[in-house]
Every structure is written in C-alpha cells, then in structure tokens.
Design an enzyme around this catalytic site. Structure first.
Site, PDB file in Angstrom:
ATOM      1  N   GLU A  62      91.819  65.872 -45.253  1.00 31.44           N
ATOM      2  CA  GLU A  62      91.345  64.700 -44.961  1.00 31.44           C
ATOM      3  C   GLU A  62      91.645  63.927 -43.840  1.00 31.44           C
ATOM      4  OE1 GLU A  62      91.136  60.410 -47.425  1.00 31.44           O
ATOM      5  OE2 GLU A  62      93.221  61.461 -47.311  1.00 31.44           O
TER       6      GLU A  62
ATOM      7  N   ASP B 230      96.080  65.445 -48.316  1.00 26.99           N
ATOM      8  CA  ASP B 230      95.797  63.954 -48.187  1.00 26.99           C
ATOM      9  C   ASP B 230      96.145  63.572 -46.834  1.00 26.99           C
ATOM     10  OD1 ASP B 230      95.112  61.749 -49.921  1.00 26.99           O
ATOM     11  OD2 ASP B 230      97.067  61.005 -49.527  1.00 26.99           O
TER      12      ASP B 230
HETATM   13  C1  GLC Z   1      93.880  59.520 -49.607  1.00 27.22           C
HETATM   14  C2  GLC Z   1      93.140  59.581 -51.042  1.00 27.22           C
HETATM   15  C3  GLC Z   1      93.385  58.146 -51.581  1.00 27.22           C
HETATM   16  C4  GLC Z   1      94.686  57.549 -51.530  1.00 27.22           C
HETATM   17  C5  GLC Z   1      95.294  57.766 -50.300  1.00 27.22           C
HETATM   18  C6  GLC Z   1      96.871  57.617 -50.347  1.00 27.22           C
HETATM   19  O1  GLC Z   1      93.015  58.860 -48.697  1.00 27.22           O
HETATM   20  O2  GLC Z   1      91.889  60.034 -50.932  1.00 27.22           O
HETATM   21  O3  GLC Z   1      92.670  58.273 -52.771  1.00 27.22           O
HETATM   22  O4  GLC Z   1      94.548  56.495 -52.234  1.00 27.22           O
HETATM   23  O5  GLC Z   1      95.108  58.776 -49.608  1.00 27.22           O
HETATM   24  O6  GLC Z   1      97.489  58.624 -50.969  1.00 27.22           O
END
Ligand code: GLC
Length: 556
Positions: A247, A205
């Site tokens: 991500e 994440d």
């Molecule tokens: C990422 C996740 C999202 C979350 C954020 C904080 O962007 O995809 O859903 O709110 O991280 O953890």
C-alpha cells in the site's frame, strides 16, 4: 510462451479478493464471522473465480482501528478461531487453487502490545527503543496526521518518560522504529512465521510510513529500501512465488522506487491509487482523458513487478491526489452530502450507490477494471453490488457483513441482530434486495457478469502480462486501449458517457486477414485492408475484442 516467464509469476494474472473474516460468515452464531465460516464459503470464492484471497488483519487487537492495531503479531484473534482454524482455511483455499495472503501491519503496534506497555514505562525499559521518541516539545504537525477527525498531532506525550512518541495513525498506534535492527529482525520473524503457516505473501500496510526513518535515532541506519530489498529476498527464500502487495499511495515516480527501480526487487505489486482516483474523475466528467493519462504515466516496471488495480477497498475512497477542484467535482458527482465525505479527502461509500444503482454504469466500471493492465483486486461484496450503511461511523460504513441471503442478518449469522459484529446495510442495498442466493442462479445478475469478467480476464494473458497502448479515436467519453503480449492482442473499448458512440479504430499491423472477436458476447467484426473497423457502443457500453489473425490458436 516461455517457461521462465509464466506460471511462477502467478500474481501477474491473479484475481485478488479482499475480505475481513469478522464480517464474512459466522459459523458458530456468536455474531462474529470466523475462519470456519470462511472455509465453508471457499467453494463460493472458487466458483467466483478468484485466485488469491487477501485476509484483512485477523490478529489479536486493541480494537481501535478495526484490527489494524495489533497486540500480538504471532497470534490469532480468538473471536475468529484458532491457528488450527486458519490453517484449515489456507489448506481449503490452496486445494481449490487459491493462494492466501494477509495484511502485514508492521508500521505500528497497538498501544496495548506488550512491547509498548513495557516501552512507555521508562527510558531504559525493555523495548523502549522499539518505538520513536522525542524529548523536546513537538512542533505543529496537524497537517501530517492521517485521521484528522481524531488527531491533531503525530506526537503524543507519554507521562512516565516525559517524552513524546510518534504515531502517524491513531495515538493508540505507536510507530515502530524501523532503524532499530531488533525491530527489523522481528518483522522478518513475523513474516517467516505466517509463511510457515502457509501464507503466500502479504498485503503490506502503509509502506511509506513503515520505511520512514524521520525521528529515528539509530544514526547508522542504511537506506530503508535496502531493508525492503532484504525483506523481499527473505520472502523469496522462504516461499517460492511469495508476494508483497504494497500500500503506497504516492505519485507514480515514487512508487517506482518502492518497486526497487529497474531491478524490481522490493515490493512485488503496488496498488495503483493514481489510476483509481483518475477513474473517478473520468467518470464524473464522462471524459476518459484523466484515466488514460494516469495509465500512460505509469513508470515502466520490471517484469517481476505488477500494478494492482481496484475500484474500491475497505478504506475511504481516497481522492487525495486530485487537485481541490477535481476532488470537488468527484464529491459533487458521487458524494455531495458532507456526511458521505470523510477526512476532507474521500468518500465513505461503495460504488453502486455512488452510481445511483445504474446497472449499465456499474457493469461498465467493472468491465474496465478487469480489462485494464494489471492485477484486479475486489473488496468482498463488490461482486453482488453491495452498498454502504451510512449510519455506521466513518469508514465502517463500507465494512458491513456479507449478504448471503434475503433471510435474517442476510444469512451472515444466526445470532440475534444486537449481537452482530456490525449491523448490515439497510434500505435498497440491504440483503432483501442484494444477496448471493438471488444472484447465483440468475444468468443476468451482476454476480454472473463478474464471473464472466473474471473468466475472460484469466483467459487473456495480454492483460496481466502485456504492453498497453491507448488507441486514437474521436470521442472524449471513450477509452479504447490495446494490450499486446507475444502473438496475442486484445482491444477494449469503454464508453464513460451516457450517449451511444460509434468508435472508428485503426489497428496498426493489421489488415483484412484479421478480425475482431467479441469476448463478452457473440459478435465478430471484420477489419479492412488498412486494419480499420467501426465499433458501436451503447451509452456506458463496453466491449472486449480479441484481435484474431488467420491461424491464431488463442481462445475466443
Ligand atoms: C492502512 C489501512 C487502514 C488502516 C491504516 C493503519 O491505510 O488500509 O485501514 O487504518 O493503514 O494501519
């Protein structure tokens, strides 16, 4: 095919399926999905053809950010089941050739995590140095917050210590200080723990925030990418073929750095957020140009890396990398009502309602997704064409329970509706009209079409492994591309516009000894002595064609 190249890199031809246990299948009828329910649905996932399951956070949580605010990195949310139930899920998946990865959310903890509860008490409390603090009044950081509807600063005042702590996301999600070696060790320990439980890797994440060292006070911290390399190496030592799917919503050139440059020794895979956003712009304009450009702009990555392609995920459809004008075009086409928009940058919608339910267009988009170079990632419910529930708050609109039947609660749970974790979608996309049971035995259904795409994708190693070229042809609305790997090549043509088109193509190195065999239907097209052919495409039409040489052994 070289043994050194293929099966070990399983993720280069994987089909990833993301789901949240709490909204997938409730087996004990308390209104909350659970691991047992998921295990019961493993044959469904296997039949769909997916090869990698990505579980959204299943850890104990402060429930501020739908599980992305964790109170115990080693725990399992008791509402979903136990560690034992999770192991059964992993085992059941593995038994069907499906690997399981899970969200690794280590940029921050929940404000209720025991580390932070201790840390905030005093400056010399245990774990104080696990977080990022400042003692002088912070400047205006309202332009840096991720959730502008809820926050106006990335710093929050902490009364007992007279300091401010860093939080890129909600104030209930304090950022960990990655410059602290103790934090780094904990992160590795968390990974090691879940790998030992049987996971094959992680969806990591918010990676750029995680590696961000601004505000950290450990002066001698090395390059954060060295830490990323260390984590990847650690993963590889612990689990053969382990992956980190990161991500990283940044421009391609910066993503190259997160792959580890030419060495490719950091993140294994990254979502291609740019191509995803360009796809929507292309759809809005019925012009394949922006998508083609984004794909061609991808930096060269090591054979050990891979792009992950997707159409929708659990978050808002972010359009943050488009210009203001481009974003306005996409908003106008797919979410004109301000209530459909969120954070000024995205849409809180699923794909079918954005396309006004047009089945031709929907199928064209998924055909495109599965024929683009990379590893496709699906969000649960996409395979049956689920819509969002606009009544739900913010991003929760797209996170409604899976629709299994047209019965009560869409077959998700037998609990009374008021006890459900989250209400289902209603209206034309509700379970009455969109559900698995209706589509499973219907050869014409979207679900059957998705299975076909997945099967063909898996049979075309060119897509996961190969080089990518955009083929010249005269129509702006058409994307014609070629993927080539070893002696195999395939061409895909997609019409993003409503008008039928005839697409003239010239395939270099081909002649009349070659032909094109359609892979999604029965059809064969000869090439002339110069490798030319004309392909007919309907409005929103799509075709996958294998280039067949005489004597080819490729599957048709
Ligand atoms: C990422 C996740 C999202 C979350 C954020 C904080 O962007 O995809 O859903 O709110 O991280 O953890």
């Amino acid at each position: 095919m070289r043994i050194t190249d293929t099966s070990d890199l399983w993720w280069k031809t994987a089909v990833v399926y993301c789901l949240d246990v709490q909204t997938f299948m409730d087996w004990d009828d308390d209104g909350m999905g659970d691991f047992t329910g998921l295990a019961q649905r493993m044959d469904y996932l296997h039949d769909l053809g997916i090869t990698c399951l990505w579980l959204m956070p299943f850890y104990p949580t402060g429930d501020r950010d739908d599980g992305y605010d964790i109170t115990d990195f080693f725990g399992v949310d008791p509402r979903l089941g136990t560690h034992g139930d999770l192991v059964e899920v992993i085992r059941t998946a593995n038994d069907r050739g499906i690997r399981v990865i899970a969200d690794l959310v280590v940029n921050h903890t929940s404000i209720q995590h025991p580390w932070f509860r201790s840390a905030r008490r005093s400056k010399d409390a245990p774990f104080h140095d696990f977080y990022v603090w400042r003692s002088d009044e912070p400047p205006d950081t309202s332009d840096q917050v991720v959730f502008p509807d809820a926050e106006n600063s990335i710093w929050e005042f902490n009364e007992p210590t007279g300091e401010w702590y860093l939080h890129h996301f909600y104030k209930e999600q304090p950022d960990l200080d990655v410059t602290n070696p103790k934090v780094r060790d904990e992160v590795a320990k968390v990974m090691g723990f879940w790998l030992q439980m049987g996971l094959s890797g992680f969806r990591m994440d918010a990676v750029p925030f995680f590696l961000d060292t601004v505000g950290g006070d450990q002066k001698d911290f090395p390059d954060p990418h060295e830490f990323m390399r260390a984590l990847r190496a650690f993963l590889g030592r612990r689990v053969h073929g382990g992956v980190i799917l990161g991500e990283v919503n940044l421009p391609h050139a910066q993503q190259a750095v997160f792959f580890g440059g030419p060495e490719g020794d950091e993140l294994t895979m990254q979502f291609d957020f740019l191509a995803m956003q360009a796809l929507y712009l292309s759809m809005a304009r019925a012009d394949a140009g922006p998508l083609a450009k984004a794909l061609l702009d991808r930096p060269e990555v090591s054979p050990d890396n891979q792009w992950a392609t997707f159409v929708r995920n659990h978050d808002e459809l972010t359009l943050d990398k488009l210009s203001d004008e481009e974003r306005a075009e996409v908003f106008a086409a797919f979410g004109p009502d301000p209530s459909m928009q969120v954070y000024g940058r995205g849409l809180r919608r699923r794909l079918p309602p954005m396309l006004d339910g047009d089945p031709r267009r929907l199928r064209m988009v998924y055909s495109l997704l599965f024929s683009l170079p990379g590893t496709p990632v699906l969000f649960y419910g996409e395979e049956i064409g689920m819509g969002e529930n606009p009544e739900l708050e913010g991003r929760m609109a797209v996170r409604t329970p899976m629709q299994w039947t047209d019965g009560p609660n869409g077959g998700f749970s037998q609990a009374p509706p008021r006890k459900l974790r989250r209400p289902l979608t209603t209206g034309g996309y509700g379970p009455e009209f969109v559900n698995v049971a209706d589509q499973r035995r219907d050869p014409e259904s979207l679900l059957s079409f998705m299975k076909l795409l997945i099967r063909r994708y898996r049979e075309c190693p060119e897509l996961g492994w190969g080089g990518f070229e955009v083929l010249d042809q005269p129509h702006a609305s058409v994307l014609a591309h070629l993927c080539r790997w070893e002696d195999g090549a395939m061409v895909a043509v997609h019409n993003l516009g409503p008008e039928p088109q005839t697409v003239p193509l010239t395939l270099e190195g081909c002649d009349s000894s070659h032909r094109l065999e359609d892979l999604l239907q029965e059809r064969s097209t000869p090439l002339d002595e110069k490798g030319r052919a004309e392909l007919a495409l309907e409005g929103y039409g799509y075709r996958w064609l294998r280039v067949v040489a005489e004597g080819s052994r490729r599957l048709l």
